[in-house]
Design a protein around this motif. Structure first.
Motif, PDB file in Angstrom:
ATOM      1  N   LEU A 155      46.018  66.023  78.710  1.00  0.00           N
ATOM      2  CA  LEU A 155      46.380  65.146  79.831  1.00  0.00           C
ATOM      3  C   LEU A 155      45.133  64.923  80.666  1.00  0.00           C
ATOM      4  CD1 LEU A 155      48.398  63.667  81.680  1.00  0.00           C
ATOM      5  CD2 LEU A 155      48.864  65.869  82.776  1.00  0.00           C
ATOM      6  N   LEU A 156      44.766  63.662  80.842  1.00  0.00           N
ATOM      7  CA  LEU A 156      43.548  63.306  81.566  1.00  0.00           C
ATOM      8  C   LEU A 156      43.924  62.456  82.769  1.00  0.00           C
ATOM      9  CD1 LEU A 156      41.475  62.204  78.431  1.00  0.00           C
ATOM     10  CD2 LEU A 156      41.708  64.502  79.379  1.00  0.00           C
ATOM     11  N   LEU A 157      43.471  62.877  83.961  1.00  0.00           N
ATOM     12  CA  LEU A 157      43.780  62.157  85.196  1.00  0.00           C
ATOM     13  C   LEU A 157      42.481  61.630  85.803  1.00  0.00           C
ATOM     14  CD1 LEU A 157      45.795  64.924  85.145  1.00  0.00           C
ATOM     15  CD2 LEU A 157      46.777  63.650  87.024  1.00  0.00           C
ATOM     16  N   PHE A 158      42.404  60.308  85.958  1.00  0.00           N
ATOM     17  CA  PHE A 158      41.227  59.658  86.514  1.00  0.00           C
ATOM     18  C   PHE A 158      41.566  58.998  87.847  1.00  0.00           C
ATOM     19  CE2 PHE A 158      40.467  59.725  81.956  1.00  0.00           C
ATOM     20  CZ  PHE A 158      39.163  60.146  81.878  1.00  0.00           C
TER      21      PHE A 158
ATOM     22  N   THR B  80      47.455  61.899  76.893  1.00  0.00           N
ATOM     23  CA  THR B  80      48.057  60.992  77.868  1.00  0.00           C
ATOM     24  C   THR B  80      47.030  60.789  78.972  1.00  0.00           C
ATOM     25  OG1 THR B  80      50.306  61.758  77.420  1.00  0.00           O
ATOM     26  CG2 THR B  80      49.912  60.671  79.542  1.00  0.00           C
ATOM     27  N   ILE B  81      46.773  59.536  79.320  1.00  0.00           N
ATOM     28  CA  ILE B  81      45.767  59.222  80.331  1.00  0.00           C
ATOM     29  C   ILE B  81      46.457  58.571  81.526  1.00  0.00           C
ATOM     30  CG2 ILE B  81      43.671  57.915  80.852  1.00  0.00           C
ATOM     31  CD1 ILE B  81      42.944  58.079  77.891  1.00  0.00           C
ATOM     32  N   LEU B  82      46.269  59.170  82.699  1.00  0.00           N
ATOM     33  CA  LEU B  82      46.817  58.625  83.938  1.00  0.00           C
ATOM     34  C   LEU B  82      45.664  58.156  84.814  1.00  0.00           C
ATOM     35  CD1 LEU B  82      49.525  61.327  84.826  1.00  0.00           C
ATOM     36  CD2 LEU B  82      49.821  59.217  83.520  1.00  0.00           C
ATOM     37  N   GLU B  83      45.695  56.895  85.199  1.00  0.00           N
ATOM     38  CA  GLU B  83      44.658  56.330  86.062  1.00  0.00           C
ATOM     39  C   GLU B  83      45.255  56.096  87.443  1.00  0.00           C
ATOM     40  OE1 GLU B  83      42.418  53.136  84.446  1.00  0.00           O
ATOM     41  OE2 GLU B  83      42.411  53.964  82.401  1.00  0.00           O
ATOM     42  N   CYS B  84      44.819  56.908  88.394  1.00  0.00           N
ATOM     43  CA  CYS B  84      45.363  56.878  89.754  1.00  0.00           C
ATOM     44  C   CYS B  84      44.507  55.961  90.631  1.00  0.00           C
ATOM     45  CB  CYS B  84      45.386  58.284  90.345  1.00  0.00           C
ATOM     46  SG  CYS B  84      46.215  59.510  89.302  1.00  0.00           S
ATOM     47  N   GLN B  85      45.160  55.175  91.444  1.00  0.00           N
ATOM     48  CA  GLN B  85      44.464  54.269  92.355  1.00  0.00           C
ATOM     49  C   GLN B  85      45.070  54.401  93.746  1.00  0.00           C
ATOM     50  OE1 GLN B  85      45.040  50.415  90.653  1.00  0.00           O
ATOM     51  NE2 GLN B  85      44.269  51.019  88.637  1.00  0.00           N
ATOM     52  N   GLY B  86      44.228  54.203  94.753  1.00  0.00           N
ATOM     53  CA  GLY B  86      44.723  54.272  96.121  1.00  0.00           C
ATOM     54  C   GLY B  86      43.634  54.700  97.083  1.00  0.00           C
ATOM     55  N   GLU B  87      44.012  54.803  98.342  1.00  0.00           N
ATOM     56  CA  GLU B  87      43.086  55.236  99.379  1.00  0.00           C
ATOM     57  C   GLU B  87      43.086  56.755  99.481  1.00  0.00           C
ATOM     58  OE1 GLU B  87      41.004  53.490 101.285  1.00  0.00           O
ATOM     59  OE2 GLU B  87      41.548  51.638 100.244  1.00  0.00           O
ATOM     60  N   SER B  88      41.936  57.315  99.815  1.00  0.00           N
ATOM     61  CA  SER B  88      41.823  58.759  99.995  1.00  0.00           C
ATOM     62  C   SER B  88      42.738  59.217 101.131  1.00  0.00           C
ATOM     63  CB  SER B  88      40.379  59.149 100.310  1.00  0.00           C
ATOM     64  OG  SER B  88      40.303  60.483 100.756  1.00  0.00           O
TER      65      SER B  88
ATOM     66  N   ILE C  93      35.702  72.210  74.601  1.00  0.00           N
ATOM     67  CA  ILE C  93      36.494  71.056  74.188  1.00  0.00           C
ATOM     68  C   ILE C  93      36.713  71.069  72.671  1.00  0.00           C
ATOM     69  CG2 ILE C  93      36.470  68.530  74.004  1.00  0.00           C
ATOM     70  CD1 ILE C  93      35.002  68.512  76.730  1.00  0.00           C
ATOM     71  N   ALA C  94      35.661  71.372  71.930  1.00  0.00           N
ATOM     72  CA  ALA C  94      35.774  71.416  70.473  1.00  0.00           C
ATOM     73  C   ALA C  94      36.691  72.548  70.024  1.00  0.00           C
ATOM     74  CB  ALA C  94      34.391  71.576  69.847  1.00  0.00           C
ATOM     75  N   HIS C  95      36.603  73.686  70.703  1.00  0.00           N
ATOM     76  CA  HIS C  95      37.420  74.841  70.343  1.00  0.00           C
ATOM     77  C   HIS C  95      38.904  74.568  70.596  1.00  0.00           C
ATOM     78  CE1 HIS C  95      38.466  79.100  69.793  1.00  0.00           C
ATOM     79  NE2 HIS C  95      39.229  78.961  70.870  1.00  0.00           N
ATOM     80  N   ARG C  96      39.221  73.883  71.695  1.00  0.00           N
ATOM     81  CA  ARG C  96      40.620  73.618  72.041  1.00  0.00           C
ATOM     82  C   ARG C  96      41.211  72.448  71.261  1.00  0.00           C
ATOM     83  NH1 ARG C  96      43.386  77.230  75.350  1.00  0.00           N
ATOM     84  NH2 ARG C  96      44.639  75.499  76.145  1.00  0.00           N
ATOM     85  N   TYR C  97      40.379  71.689  70.584  1.00  0.00           N
ATOM     86  CA  TYR C  97      40.843  70.492  69.890  1.00  0.00           C
ATOM     87  C   TYR C  97      41.955  70.843  68.900  1.00  0.00           C
ATOM     88  CZ  TYR C  97      40.716  66.367  66.828  1.00  0.00           C
ATOM     89  OH  TYR C  97      41.054  65.260  66.082  1.00  0.00           O
ATOM     90  N   GLU C  98      43.138  70.285  69.139  1.00  0.00           N
ATOM     91  CA  GLU C  98      44.326  70.452  68.301  1.00  0.00           C
ATOM     92  C   GLU C  98      44.812  71.896  68.229  1.00  0.00           C
ATOM     93  OE1 GLU C  98      43.409  68.488  64.564  1.00  0.00           O
ATOM     94  OE2 GLU C  98      44.225  66.604  65.353  1.00  0.00           O
ATOM     95  N   THR C  99      44.357  72.760  69.152  1.00  0.00           N
ATOM     96  CA  THR C  99      44.846  74.146  69.192  1.00  0.00           C
ATOM     97  C   THR C  99      45.426  74.510  70.557  1.00  0.00           C
ATOM     98  OG1 THR C  99      42.692  75.078  69.848  1.00  0.00           O
ATOM     99  CG2 THR C  99      43.126  74.848  67.481  1.00  0.00           C
ATOM    100  N   GLY C 100      45.011  73.837  71.615  1.00  0.00           N
ATOM    101  CA  GLY C 100      45.509  74.133  72.954  1.00  0.00           C
ATOM    102  C   GLY C 100      45.294  72.938  73.860  1.00  0.00           C
ATOM    103  N   SER C 101      46.154  72.798  74.849  1.00  0.00           N
ATOM    104  CA  SER C 101      46.106  71.623  75.728  1.00  0.00           C
ATOM    105  C   SER C 101      45.111  71.803  76.870  1.00  0.00           C
ATOM    106  CB  SER C 101      47.491  71.346  76.318  1.00  0.00           C
ATOM    107  OG  SER C 101      48.403  70.990  75.310  1.00  0.00           O
ATOM    108  N   LEU C 102      44.470  70.704  77.226  1.00  0.00           N
ATOM    109  CA  LEU C 102      43.608  70.637  78.403  1.00  0.00           C
ATOM    110  C   LEU C 102      44.192  69.614  79.376  1.00  0.00           C
ATOM    111  CD1 LEU C 102      40.082  70.516  76.707  1.00  0.00           C
ATOM    112  CD2 LEU C 102      41.023  72.432  77.993  1.00  0.00           C
ATOM    113  N   ILE C 103      44.268  69.980  80.643  1.00  0.00           N
ATOM    114  CA  ILE C 103      44.528  69.018  81.711  1.00  0.00           C
ATOM    115  C   ILE C 103      43.223  68.866  82.477  1.00  0.00           C
ATOM    116  CG2 ILE C 103      45.814  68.513  83.814  1.00  0.00           C
ATOM    117  CD1 ILE C 103      48.113  70.163  82.777  1.00  0.00           C
TER     118      ILE C 103
END
Length: 250
Positions: A104-107, A230-238, A188-198
């Motif tokens: 899960l990637l949050l930008f 899953t990629i979530l792109e967040c937009q808004g004011e700080s 990142i390479a070690h977790r690839y297809e073995t464990g989830s990263l957020i």
């Protein structure tokens, strides 16, 4: 047949401590309610299971080291564009992506609540029985770098495998140096297809060349992260900027 006096000893031997505490009170309740024996047994098992769940959740929350107060129930979805509450909550209610070791990637820009969202999702997954661990990306990279200097990197990566979910906050602040980017890539390479990263990031993929040492490593890291993600792109004011402006106006 064992005597009733032996029951506390037997329950202790079987490590059924919760049943040991409540069997007498429930026995009286069963008599008063004319329960079937099966109902009484089911009630005892339910008490034991519930207590074990609560103790396990307590342990998981302690080891996760999530920042206090960052739960989805406290998040203002109306202040952030590009995401919907039901979309985020589905990541907790339908956690197949964790079982499949997806990411899960949050930008989004700083201050709009990416960390809050990521921690809220992680907290929800803990309640579902998954183990998770929060790190600032810079702190984890430093730990990995120190482990590599001691020739213990492989051992540390294996220890991190106990967590189905690793939360790396603010990956964009990792310094672009050979030592740091190498261990980040190895993670990142070690977790690839073995464990989830957020992962949360202020920088879109187009700016990840500022993180990794060369273009080949950048492309390889992004490729592994997004392959199942899953990629979530967040937009808004700080919200921090908005809070400061409100204080000045008041």
């Amino acid at each position: 047949m064992a005597s009733l006096e032996a029951l506390p000893i037997l329950l202790k031997e079987l490590r059924l401590s919760t049943i040991g505490k409540c069997w007498e009170a429930l026995a009286q309740q069963a008599l008063d309610g004319q329960w079937l024996p099966q109902q009484y047994l089911a009630a005892l098992c339910e008490e034991e299971v519930n207590e074990r769940y609560q103790q396990r959740l307590k342990r998981y929350l302690h080891e996760a080291q999530l920042p206090a107060g960052k739960r989805l129930s406290h998040f203002d979805f109306s202040a952030v564009h590009g995401i919907k509450a039901n979309q985020v909550k589905a990541l907790v209610e339908q956690p197949q992506w964790v079982k499949q070791a997806h990411n899960l990637l949050l930008f989004g820009p700083s201050g709009i609540g990416k960390t809050h969202l990521a921690c809220g999702i992680a907290a929800g997954l803990l309640e579902k029985g998954f183990r998770a661990k929060f790190f600032s990306a810079t702190a984890l990279v430093q730990q990995l770098q120190q482990a590599k200097e001691k020739l213990l990197l492989a051992e540390m990566l294996l220890r991190l495998d106990r967590y189905e979910v690793l939360l790396l906050d603010d990956i964009g602040y990792v310094k672009k140096s050979n030592q740091e980017t190498q261990v980040l890539f190895e993670l990142i390479a070690h977790r690839y297809e073995t464990g989830s990263l957020i992962i949360t990031s202020n920088h879109p993929f187009s700016e990840w060349g500022q993180i990794f040492e060369d273009n080949m490593m950048t492309v390889a890291a992004i490729d592994r992260l997004v392959h199942h993600a899953t990629i979530l792109e967040c937009q808004g004011e700080s919200y921090r900027r908005q809070s400061a402006m409100n204080r000045r106006q008041n």
